[in-house]
Structure formats: structure tokens, C-alpha cells
Design a protein around this motif. Structure first.
Motif, mmCIF file in Angstrom:
data_model
loop_
_atom_site.group_PDB
_atom_site.id
_atom_site.type_symbol
_atom_site.label_atom_id
_atom_site.label_comp_id
_atom_site.label_asym_id
_atom_site.label_seq_id
_atom_site.Cartn_x
_atom_site.Cartn_y
_atom_site.Cartn_z
ATOM 1 N N UNK A 1 -2.566 -4.448 10.752
ATOM 2 C CA UNK A 1 -2.257 -5.425 9.710
ATOM 3 C C UNK A 1 -3.106 -5.130 8.472
ATOM 4 N N UNK A 2 -4.367 -4.648 8.692
ATOM 5 C CA UNK A 2 -5.230 -4.289 7.563
ATOM 6 C C UNK A 2 -4.976 -2.816 7.266
ATOM 7 N N UNK A 3 -4.182 -2.563 6.185
ATOM 8 C CA UNK A 3 -3.773 -1.190 5.903
ATOM 9 C C UNK A 3 -4.650 -0.511 4.866
ATOM 10 N N UNK B 1 2.961 -7.431 -1.926
ATOM 11 C CA UNK B 1 2.332 -6.439 -1.059
ATOM 12 C C UNK B 1 2.464 -6.848 0.403
ATOM 13 N N UNK B 2 2.302 -8.166 0.665
ATOM 14 C CA UNK B 2 2.438 -8.626 2.047
ATOM 15 C C UNK B 2 3.864 -8.436 2.539
ATOM 16 N N UNK C 1 5.025 -6.301 5.775
ATOM 17 C CA UNK C 1 5.757 -6.877 6.909
ATOM 18 C C UNK C 1 7.007 -6.076 7.210
ATOM 19 N N UNK D 1 -6.151 -11.237 4.218
ATOM 20 C CA UNK D 1 -5.764 -10.010 4.902
ATOM 21 C C UNK D 1 -4.298 -9.683 4.669
ATOM 22 N N UNK D 2 -3.516 -10.644 4.148
ATOM 23 C CA UNK D 2 -2.095 -10.415 3.927
ATOM 24 C C UNK D 2 -1.809 -9.222 3.040
ATOM 25 N N UNK D 3 -2.247 -9.257 1.747
ATOM 26 C CA UNK D 3 -1.944 -8.125 0.897
ATOM 27 C C UNK D 3 -2.770 -6.878 1.168
ATOM 28 N N UNK D 4 -3.793 -6.936 2.016
ATOM 29 C CA UNK D 4 -4.645 -5.754 2.151
ATOM 30 C C UNK D 4 -4.098 -4.736 3.130
ATOM 31 N N UNK E 1 3.715 -14.190 11.825
ATOM 32 C CA UNK E 1 2.878 -13.197 12.490
ATOM 33 C C UNK E 1 3.500 -12.790 13.817
#
Lengths: 235, 382
Positions: B349-351, A108-109, A113, B379-382, B74
Motif C-alpha cells: 500500500x505504501x508505494x 494518487x490514491x 487502488x 498513507x493513501x497517496x503515498x 481497503x
């Protein structure tokens, strides 16, 4: 598969009072009086006045009836998604849920990106068309991979025919997820990581391209070609 | 500061400059966590909890190595490098501004639990020093020198020492790219022989020594030792200020996972790079400062719950570094958390839809425990 029950087996049955002599062994079965657990926190935060009649009755019923144990797969987190949990379970190998979950979050990340980089580089008028939410992309990609009609083998007069057959929702979802996972496991370079390949495939499926959507189209074509045998189906 | 930050913020946004007054009140609460002050020398307590921007060219010049991997990702995704100004870094900057450079170099040790921002604090200080024109000796991770080394050569200089040509050449390349002008100004004070034929005369610029180390990879570790020695000897003259920034200094005292050809373990003193770096970290020179970070994450044979200087440095390391100024780095304060959360929201970044709600924010705060690294991973996968 049912097993003739002995006095000992009745004693260690999980929390139910099944009066019948044969007890199902593979899936535990609760007494019908057991109610489903309510996991969402929103339903508990409503003040008493706002509840409708049915909800008040439900609350009173819960005070007297026993409640089933909540399975470990569902969570009260606002970020939990049943479809994603199903996909993680299908990706899991030999019970390693930690690894499967981390692979999913990395996927998902990675999707986010790639889409965000495209978004920041795109000119103003194209920015609305680029979808950056990985969950939306995941659900849309799965929907695009789901076949509408399937094939089943029916034997008539010694010959097996591929007969077009309607699929249930569960079967469609399962087939879509299974095709995605097998595609990512088999058709990749030895050194490519699963999150990278999966994110690639999901983005292609989101745009209705890629090998999984092609497989779905081939299945549809086969079903269309075998239309003549549709009357073999009796259900 | 608020208005300046807000104005630059709205000016920098494409497409919003035409729609002016209605959007400015809506922008203001979101822009609180940004600051337009990109010179670390001017950061004060007013800027605490805010994020400042480092221009991308400066990032490439000042940090050829040393930024954490996730921060580099990032920077690439958001197309900008924003670092949060936090209290430990401000404290360190006040000490550096007020220090007397005629006295021996003061040692600062940044410590804290895993993922609280020690490396980012070090990078903030390195940015300040490079802006002020200091010579920065930045070792990105000392743990990389004591583990996973493919080539160990026996040193030609001292019989019982071991060289690490690959690590030394990589470091020399990065050092050269970040400190070009100093390498032309500083001259060697002795003649150095590299093997039988090649030598560097007295009075040649240090750049030649670095070139020698990069050209002949075998003598890279010795070249690095020469560079460190020359810089240390000349720092008291006052023509330049020296900052020795070491990340993961607890690797210098401890154990290595390397083995010699007869399978006997290598202790850190036997490695040339570690030996020379230990000499730099001693406070017998003046005209600069030594800022170090402890790190459990890359360390060898240390339990994962260890974070204090006593536990990670061991007796030998603690006695060598003593006396030092300890600087603890805590998790995010509520204000810093708000600012980080707001930045993620603003950069899209927070989708996840629920991440924008109060419930989602409370859940993120609870699950991460206000730990910067956990928040970033969540917060990566969210």
C-alpha cells in the motif's frame, strides 16, 4: 514593470538594498549577496569530516551572508515532489490550495487502488509488468504528454504562418500539465469527480493512449506539415 | 503462535511455497504482526497489536452494514479483511465472557478522540458475538436517523410521532440478512394489526413481521418497533443471547436537523425509530449486553473538540445511560503503529520509495500523531 522609486518606496522594499532609481514591482528582487536556503535535511546530518572542500567553504560563507526566505511551496518532507507541487498549483482555483492538494492526493490514491486491484488479480508472470507506484505513473504520463516541437505564429507580408519551433523544458512541462487539466475539466460528465477522471487520464497517458497523447501527436503532425516555413524562425 | 502465524502466512502466499528455507527467516520479522487466530473468542494479550483475518464470506454475512467506508474500500483493494486486535476490544471481550446473563444487561460506552478506532472496536465485538451465536442488533450509525431524512410520515400508531420508512426498511433488510436463523426461531407473543386488513397472528415467526415491514414500506418503522419489543421480551428466557450494538449513541439524545411541515424543529423523542431504540438501551432486560459508541463525527450541533461521554451525551443522555462501563480508546501505541506500518508495506500500500526508509516512517508517525485515521489518510497517496 518598473516604477520610479520615491524615498517611501525604498523604505518598504523587502529586505534588499537596491541602489538603482527604478525598482521592479512585480517580482521582488533580493540583493545578489543573499544565498538560497538549503531545505534538504540530509545535508545537515552529514558529520564534519565527510564534507568536501567546497561544502566546507559553502558552510563558512553561510555564516556571514544573509539567506533568502524559503518559499512556502517547498518543504523538507521526504515525500515532497516539485513536479507534483507545480501540478497542484496549476489545478488550484482562486487560491484554494487545500482543495487542490486534497484532489491530487485522492487522484494518487485512486491510481494506486486501480493498479493494486489489477496486480492482485493478475497471474504470477504478469505481476512485474504492472506498475503500482502512482508517482512513477504520474511522471511517466507527463513525459508521454510532453510535445517535442511546438508551433508559433509569425506574421510575414500580412499573412500569419504557423512555424515549427523548438520548446524549452519548462514550456514542454507546462503544456503537458495544461492539456491534462483542461482535458479533465472539460470532457467529463457533470457528475464525475475530478480525481476519478484525472486518474483515468493519467493511466491512459501512461500507456501512450488517450486524448492528451493524441493532441500531442496532432501537434507534431502539424509541425511536420509546416516544415516549409521553418526558415521564418530567426531565433 | 508466532510459528503458526508464520507458517500460514508463507503457505498462503502464492509462488513462495517452492522457495522454502531461505525465505522463511526473511519472512519471520514481517509476519510478526499477523496472527492466524481468526476466532475472536481466543484472542488474548498475546495477540495485542496483531492483525487477524476475517474470511470474506463471513464479512458479508456478519457485516451487511456497520463497517467504516474506508475499511470497506481497503477490503476491496487488498482482497482480505484484517482487523487489529487492540486493548479496549480485549477488555470488552473479557467483560462479556465473564458477565452473568441472569442480571440486567450491562451497558458499555466506547469513547475516544476522533479517528482512534471506536467503530472498529465495536465491529470486533460484533464479530465475537456472532461467532458465539448471539442475536446481534447492530445499528451502524444512529446519526443517520436524525438528519437528512427525505420522507417523514406521520405515524399511524401514535398521533404525535413521525415515521422514517426509508431508514427503517434499509435496516430491516440488513438485519434480515445477518440474523436469518433467529427470525425463524423467535415467535411473536401478540397479535399485531398493520392497518385495517393485514395482521400478524400470535405465534408466527418474526420473519413474517420483517417481511411485512419490507413489503409495506409505510409500516416499516412499526415493524421494526415490533421486532425490537419481541426480542427484548424474550431475551430473558435464555434461548438466545442478545447484543445491542449502537454506533453513535449520542444521536438519540440531542437535537435533530429535521423539520416538520410547519418548519418547527423535530426533537428525537418524536421519531419512532429513536423512541424504540431508547427503550432497547435501557437496562430493564436481561440475557445480553449493550455495547455503544460515542461519535462526534456525524453528530449535530456539537463542537469538534468534544469526545467525552459527558459532553457528547448531554445531561439527559448521561442520566439515561448511567450507570455504564466507559471504555476509552487511545491512539496507536508504538507497537501497534509498527504493526500497521508493516502491514501497509507488506500489502504494497505504501508505494513511495521514501516510505520504506526510517525517515519516511518517522515522518509518518509524526504527521499522523499515531492516530489511526490520520495514518490511513496519509498513507493513501503515498
Amino acid at each position: 514593470v518598473c516604477v520610479p522609486v520615491t524615498a517611501r518606496a525604498l523604505g518598504d522594499s523587502p529586505a534588499s538594498l537596491v541602489p538603482c532609481r527604478l525598482m521592479p514591482v512585480r517580482w521582488s528582487r533580493y540583493n545578489p549577496s543573499y544565498l538560497e536556503p538549503e531545505v534538504k535535511t540530509e545535508s545537515y546530518q552529514k558529520p564534519l569530516e565527510e564534507l568536501t572542500e567546497e561544502e566546507k567553504e559553502q558552510m563558512e560563507l553561510k555564516a556571514v551572508r544573509p539567506i533568502k526566505a524559503a518559499p512556502p511551496t517547498i518543504s523538507s518532507s521526504v515525500f515532497s515532489d516539485p513536479m507534483i507541487s507545480k501540478f497542484i498549483n496549476m489545478m488550484m482555483k482562486s487560491g484554494n490550495k487545500v482543495l487542490a492538494r486534497s484532489l491530487m492526493s485522492q487522484t494518487l490514491e485512486a491510481i494506486k487502488r486501480k493498479q493494486l486491484e489489477k496486480y492482485h488479480k493478475a497471474p504470477e508472470n504478469e505481476k512485474e509488468t504492472i506498475e503500482c507506484n502512482p508517482y512513477v505513473i504520474f511522471h511517466q504520463a507527463l513525459k508521454n504528454c510532453q510535445p517535442i516541437i511546438g508551433l508559433s505564429n509569425i506574421t510575414r507580408g500580412g499573412k500569419t504562418y504557423q512555424v515549427p519551433v523548438p520548446l524549452t523544458d519548462n514550456r514542454k512541462r507546462f503544456l503537458a500539465m495544461k492539456w491534462l487539466i483542461t482535458e479533465c475539466r472539460e470532457n467529463k460528465h457533470r457528475r464525475t469527480m475530478m480525481p476519478e477522471k484525472l486518474s483515468q487520464e493519467l493511466l491512459l497517458a501512461f500507456n501512450n493512449e488517450g486524448p492528451v497523447v493524441k493532441k500531442k501527436h496532432i501537434l507534431h503532425k502539424m509541425a511536420e506539415a509546416n516544415r516549409a516555413y521553418a526558415h521564418f524562425r530567426w531565433w | 503462535q508466532l510459528d503458526r502465524g508464520c507458517a500460514l502466512h508463507t503457505a498462503a502466499r502464492d509462488g513462495l511455497s517452492s522457495v522454502s528455507s531461505q525465505h522463511v527467516p526473511a519472512e519471520k520479522p514481517r509476519a510478526v504482526f499477523h496472527t492466524s487466530e481468526s476466532d475472536p473468542a481466543k484472542h488474548t494479550e498475546q495477540h495485542e497489536g496483531r492483525l487477524y483475518n476475517i474470511p470474506l464470506e463471513e464479512v458479508k454475512a456478519v457485516f451487511p452494514h456497520g463497517l467504516p467506508y474506508r475499511f470497506q474500500q481497503q477490503i476491496q483493494t487488498f482482497n482480505e479483511a484484517r482487523v487489529m486486535v487492540r486493548r479496549p476490544a480485549l477488555e470488552l471481550l473479557t467483560y462479556l465472557k465473564g458477565s452473568n446473563f441472569a442480571h440486567p444487561a450491562v451497558r458499555y460506552v466506547i469513547y475516544g478522540e476522533r479517528g482512534t478506532g471506536k467503530t472498529m472496536t465495536l465491529c470486533h465485538v460484533v464479530h465475537y458475538c456472532s461467532r458465539q451465536g448471539w442475536l446481534v442488533l447492530h445499528i451502524p450509525d444512529a446519526h443517520l436517523w436524525v438528519k437528512n431524512c427525505k420522507e417523514l410520515l406521520q405515524s399511524s400508531y401514535k398521533k404525535d410521532r413521525l415515521d422514517q420508512p426509508l431508514q427503517a426498511s434499509v435496516w430491516l433488510k440488513n438485519f434480515k440478512s445477518s440474523n436469518e436463523r433467529f427470525l425463524q426461531e423467535i415467535k411473536t407473543q401478540k397479535k399485531y394489526m398493520w392497518g385495517k386488513q393485514e395482521s400478524t397472528e400470535e405465534g408466527r415467526p418474526l420473519g413474517e413481521v420483517v417481511e411485512q415491514g419490507l413489503a409495506r414500506v409505510r409500516s416499516a418503522s412499526d415493524a421494526m418497533g415490533v421486532v425490537l419489543k419481541e426480542i427484548k421480551q424474550q431475551s430473558h428466557r435464555g434461548s438466545f443471547r442478545l447484543l445491542v450494538a449502537v454506533d453513535g449513541v449520542n444521536a438519540l439524545w440531542g437535537r435533530t436537523s429535521l423539520r416538520k411541515e410547519d418548519k418547527s424543529p423535530v426533537s428525537p423523542e418524536e421519531l419512532t425509530l429513536v423512541h424504540n431504540l431508547r427503550k432497547m438501551v435501557r437496562n430493564d432486560w436481561s440475557g445480553g449486553a449493550i455495547v455503544t459508541t460515542l461519535s462526534q463525527t456525524g453528530s449535530l450541533f456539537k463542537p469538534s473538540s468534544a469526545y467525552t461521554p459527558q459532553e457528547l451525551l448531554g445531561k439527559e443522555g448521561f442520566d439515561t445511560l448511567d450507570p455504564f462501563v466507559p471504555i476509552p480508546v487511545p491512539n496507536y501505541s508504538p507497537r501497534e503503529f509498527e504493526s500497521c506500518y508493516g502491514y501497509y508495506l507488506e500489502r504494497k500500500w505504501l508505494q513511495h520509495e521514501k516510505a520504506h526508509t526510517e525517515d519516511g516512517k518517522a515522518e509518518l508517525q509524526f504527521l499522523s500523531g499515531s492516530n489511526p485515521r490520520q495514518l490511513d489518510r496519509l498513507a493513501g497517496p503515498l
